[in-house]
Enzyme design. Structure first.
Site, mmCIF file in Angstrom:
data_model
loop_
_atom_site.group_PDB
_atom_site.id
_atom_site.type_symbol
_atom_site.label_atom_id
_atom_site.label_comp_id
_atom_site.label_asym_id
_atom_site.label_seq_id
_atom_site.Cartn_x
_atom_site.Cartn_y
_atom_site.Cartn_z
ATOM 1 N N GLY A 11 0.774 -1.241 0.000
ATOM 2 C CA GLY A 11 0.000 0.000 0.000
ATOM 3 C C GLY A 11 0.804 1.289 0.000
ATOM 4 N N SER A 12 2.056 1.241 -0.472
ATOM 5 C CA SER A 12 2.810 2.502 -0.472
ATOM 6 C C SER A 12 2.233 3.479 -1.507
ATOM 7 C CB SER A 12 4.306 2.259 -0.711
ATOM 8 O OG SER A 12 4.535 1.771 -2.009
ATOM 9 N N HIS A 108 2.547 0.176 -13.233
ATOM 10 C CA HIS A 108 3.383 -1.005 -13.425
ATOM 11 C C HIS A 108 4.858 -0.583 -13.373
ATOM 12 C CE1 HIS A 108 4.254 -5.080 -14.666
ATOM 13 N NE2 HIS A 108 5.181 -4.566 -15.461
HETATM 14 C C1 GRF Z 1 3.932 -1.377 -7.268
HETATM 15 O O1 GRF Z 1 5.261 -1.642 -7.583
HETATM 16 C C2 GRF Z 1 3.096 -1.286 -8.507
HETATM 17 O O2 GRF Z 1 3.806 -0.821 -9.608
HETATM 18 C C3 GRF Z 1 2.681 -2.721 -8.748
HETATM 19 O O3 GRF Z 1 2.453 -3.237 -7.454
HETATM 20 C C4 GRF Z 1 3.290 -2.558 -6.533
HETATM 21 C C5 GRF Z 1 2.420 -2.117 -5.394
HETATM 22 O O4 GRF Z 1 3.188 -1.575 -4.343
HETATM 23 N N1 GRF Z 1 1.519 -2.790 -9.594
HETATM 24 P P1 GRF Z 1 2.476 -0.907 -3.104
HETATM 25 O O5 GRF Z 1 1.515 -1.962 -2.520
HETATM 26 O O6 GRF Z 1 1.732 0.302 -3.584
HETATM 27 O O7 GRF Z 1 3.556 -0.565 -2.127
#
Ligand code: GRF
Length: 190
Positions: A11-12, A108
């Site tokens: 969830g960053s 992505h």
């Molecule tokens: C990110 O690297 C995004 O590009 C991919 O999933 C990851 C999610 O990271 N689709 P976070 O959960 O938002 O930290």
């Protein structure tokens, strides 16, 4: 403008979007987090931020159609205008995509069409390419595919480790995703 973020994990990106809204960089309301993983860290982040959590576990539904119908019901209840996928680890059906076409964004961690799939950063790092990046795009029926909204390149430095590259990619994501949402809100895309 009402947003829903769909996420399954850390969830960053969710937090980056919350922050951009708080700082008034994005003029929208984040109405719900849709999450399919009860243990995901993103749920804690939503609770702290005061964002309503819609937990939908696939195993609670006998079919994907029913699972998605439950989600659609919530999207309608909360009058969601834009769905923001941020590490949502489930494929959405062609019917779902069609229903919200041009209103579902994904982020992505590569320069699509290069390095699709769940291990994009590692795959780019291992392949020996000298740059990779981040893509924000509208989704279509194919995985990691659809009209590109924003794309930014990152050079892979000789002293980069996989961990340092991951950090740099994620911090780029946290800038790029709010920018893409802002473009959508301003009516310049979509
Ligand atoms: C990110 O690297 C995004 O590009 C991919 O999933 C990851 C999610 O990271 N689709 P976070 O959960 O938002 O930290």
């Amino acid at each position: 403008m009402n947003l829903a973020v769909f996420a399954s994990g850390r969830g960053s990106n969710f937090s980056a979007i919350v922050k951009a809204i708080k700082q008034n960089k994005i003029k929208a309301r984040l109405r719900i987090l849709v999450c399919d993983q009860p243990q995901a860290l993103v749920i804690k982040r939503a609770q702290i931020a005061g964002v309503r959590v819609v937990l939908v576990k696939r195993e609670d539904f006998s079919s994907r159609l029913d699972f998605e119908a439950a989600i659609i019901q919530r999207l309608e209840n909360y009058k969601i205008d834009l769905i923001v996928l941020a590490g949502f680890m489930r494929l959405l059906s062609p019917d779902f995509v069609k229903r919200y076409r041009g209103r579902i964004m994904n982020i992505h961690p590569s320069l699509l069409p290069a390095f699709k799939g769940a291990w994009a950063i590692r795959d780019a790092f291992d392949s020996g390419v000298d740059s990779t990046g981040v893509t924000v795009h509208f989704i279509d029926e194919e995985v990691d595919h659809g009209p590109i909204i924003l794309q930014r390149k990152i050079k892979i430095r000789s002293k980069d480790t996989l961990a340092s590259l991951e950090r740099r990619i994620h911090s780029l994501e946290h800038k790029l995703y709010p920018q893409a949402i802002k473009l959508f809100i301003s009516g310049k895309i979509g």
